[in-house]
Scaffold this motif. Structure first.
Motif, short mmCIF file in Angstrom:
data_model
loop_
_atom_site.label_atom_id
_atom_site.label_comp_id
_atom_site.label_asym_id
_atom_site.label_seq_id
_atom_site.Cartn_x
_atom_site.Cartn_y
_atom_site.Cartn_z
N LYS A 185 -3.30 3.38 -3.02
CA LYS A 185 -4.24 2.38 -2.50
C LYS A 185 -4.24 1.11 -3.33
CE LYS A 185 -7.08 6.02 -0.53
NZ LYS A 185 -5.88 6.71 -0.22
N SER B 192 -6.71 -9.14 -4.48
CA SER B 192 -6.16 -7.80 -4.30
C SER B 192 -6.11 -7.08 -5.63
CB SER B 192 -4.77 -7.86 -3.65
OG SER B 192 -3.89 -8.58 -4.44
N ARG C 131 0.66 -5.91 1.95
CA ARG C 131 -0.55 -5.20 1.54
C ARG C 131 -1.22 -5.81 0.31
NH1 ARG C 131 -0.99 1.25 0.73
NH2 ARG C 131 -3.25 1.29 0.72
#
Length: 177
Positions: A80, A172, A141
Motif C-alpha cells: 500500500k 503520497s 499510484r
C-alpha cells in the motif's frame, strides 16, 4: 489483520518465487538429465553461496513489503506504500535480482546449461514486466514519490549512495520506517 498479511505474504512467496526458482528449475533439471546433485567440489561452495545470497535478498524484500509496505510481492496484492527502505534504497528491483541469483546458483551448482538459459530468459521476462507493467503502475499510484525515487535509484545494478526519501509535493506516502 497482521496475521492475515503474513499468511498472504507466505502464500505469494511460495506461489511466485517458489514456482520460478523452485518448481520450474526442478522440472528443467529432471528433464535435462537424471536428477542428482553434482559432485560436491570446491566449485559447489560459491554456487551454494550465490543461491543462498539470492534467497536472503528475496526474503529481506518480502519482509520489507510486509512490514513497511503493508502488502505482498504478488501483483494482485501489492504494498500500500512505496517501499524505499532496506535494499530498495540501492536498487529498484532487488527481489528480481535475488531470484536471478538463486537461478544462477542452481545453474552453477548443477552445471546445467538449460538452467543458465532459463535464468537468462527469466531476467528478460522480469525486465519486460518491470518496464511494461510495474513502473507505469507505480508511477500512477505513487506519482511524484516514485518519480523522485526512480530518478535516483537504478532499475538494475546498485548505487553506492543510498536513496534518502524526500517528502513529495503530492502527499503520497512511502514506507521508509
Amino acid at each position: 489483520m497482521k496475521a492475515l498479511l503474513v499468511v498472504r505474504s507466505l502464500f505469494a512467496l511460495v506461489l511466485l518465487p517458489g514456482t520460478v526458482a523452485g518448481y520450474i528449475p526442478w522440472r528443467i533439471l529432471r528433464a535435462s538429465r537424471p536428477f542428482a546433485l553434482s559432485d560436491l567440489s570446491i566449485g559447489a561452495f560459491p554456487a551454494v553461496c550465490l543461491g543462498l545470497l539470492g534467497l536472503g535478498v528475496l526474503l529481506w524484500c518480502v519482509w520489507d513489503f510486509l512490514a513497511a509496505g503493508r502488502g505482498t510481492l504478488a501483483p494482485f496484492d501489492p504494498p500500500k506504500f512505496l517501499v524505499v527502505r532496506g535494499l530498495y534504497r540501492f536498487t529498484r528491483n532487488p527481489m528480481y535480482n535475488g531470484v536471478v541469483a538463486i537461478l544462477l546458483g542452481e545453474a552453477w551448482l548443477f552445471r546445467s546449461s538449460a538452467m543458465l538459459q532459463y535464468a537468462l530468459i527469466m531476467f528478460v521476462i522480469f525486465h519486460l514486466m518491470v518496464v511494461i507493467y510495474e513502473e507505469p503502475a507505480l508511477e500512477s499510484r505513487f506519482r511524484e514519490s516514485y518519480r523522485a525515487y526512480r530518478a535516483k535509484v537504478p532499475r538494475w545494478g546498485f548505487t553506492v549512495r543510498r536513496f534518502a526519501d524526500e517528502k513529495s509535493e503530492d502527499g503520497s506516502q512511502t514506507a521508509d520506517r
